[in-house]
Scaffold this motif. Structure first.
Motif, PDB file in Angstrom:
ATOM      1  N   GLU A 187       0.848  -1.184   0.000  1.00 62.74           N
ATOM      2  CA  GLU A 187       0.000   0.000   0.000  1.00 62.74           C
ATOM      3  C   GLU A 187       0.886   1.236   0.000  1.00 62.74           C
ATOM      4  O   GLU A 187       1.999   1.201   0.507  1.00 62.74           O
ATOM      5  CB  GLU A 187      -0.878   0.035   1.250  1.00 62.74           C
ATOM      6  CG  GLU A 187      -1.891  -1.076   1.321  1.00 62.74           C
ATOM      7  CD  GLU A 187      -2.790  -0.945   2.533  1.00 62.74           C
ATOM      8  OE1 GLU A 187      -2.995   0.181   3.015  1.00 62.74           O
ATOM      9  OE2 GLU A 187      -3.279  -1.977   2.990  1.00 62.74           O
ATOM     10  N   ASN A 188       0.392   2.312  -0.561  1.00 60.69           N
ATOM     11  CA  ASN A 188       1.114   3.575  -0.502  1.00 60.69           C
ATOM     12  C   ASN A 188       0.509   4.403   0.617  1.00 60.69           C
ATOM     13  O   ASN A 188      -0.560   4.979   0.464  1.00 60.69           O
ATOM     14  CB  ASN A 188       1.043   4.330  -1.828  1.00 60.69           C
ATOM     15  CG  ASN A 188       1.823   5.632  -1.768  1.00 60.69           C
ATOM     16  OD1 ASN A 188       2.887   5.700  -1.170  1.00 60.69           O
ATOM     17  ND2 ASN A 188       1.287   6.667  -2.375  1.00 60.69           N
ATOM     18  N   ASN A 189       1.178   4.419   1.752  1.00 55.90           N
ATOM     19  CA  ASN A 189       0.719   5.212   2.891  1.00 55.90           C
ATOM     20  C   ASN A 189       1.028   6.678   2.639  1.00 55.90           C
ATOM     21  O   ASN A 189       1.976   7.016   1.945  1.00 55.90           O
ATOM     22  CB  ASN A 189       1.439   4.754   4.166  1.00 55.90           C
ATOM     23  CG  ASN A 189       1.059   3.347   4.539  1.00 55.90           C
ATOM     24  OD1 ASN A 189       0.032   3.126   5.145  1.00 55.90           O
ATOM     25  ND2 ASN A 189       1.898   2.380   4.166  1.00 55.90           N
TER      26      ASN A 189
END
Length: 107
Positions: free
Chosen positions: A32-34
């Motif tokens: 995921e791209n936080n």
């Protein structure tokens, strides 16, 4: 809630829809791209936590070279640490301090 910008988010204070009040208590998820926009006092903790959890994300911090967290982001004082795959300094229009946006990819 006016604080809600994305489907999953953490907030400093409890509000409807927040996943957690303390972001360090939840899984930041691999793949995921936080989106990290910590207050300056938490920048180092965010970077270390992301490293320990092998998390990927985008970090937005003030371009503040005298800040205690700066050597962690820019060890030689000129180039960003190798774990950043990209970085950009946003113009400081109307701001005292421009912001740095860096994509952090530990692996």
């Amino acid at each position: 809630n006016y604080n809600t910008q994305v489907a999953r988010f953490n907030s400093r204070f409890a509000c409807p829809g927040t996943e957690a009040v303390d972001a360090f208590t939840v899984h930041w998820g691999c793949g995921e791209n936080n989106w990290w926009c910590p207050p300056p006092g938490l920048v180092a903790r965010v970077v270390r936590h992301a490293d320990a959890r092998r998390a990927n994300g985008t970090l937005v911090v003030p371009h503040w070279e005298s800040a205690p967290f700066w050597p962690l982001l820019c060890p030689d004082g000129e180039t960003f640490a190798s774990f950043f795959v990209a970085s950009e300094v946003l113009p400081g229009e109307g701001q005292e301090v421009p912001y740095v946006v860096g994509s952090k990819n530990m692996f």
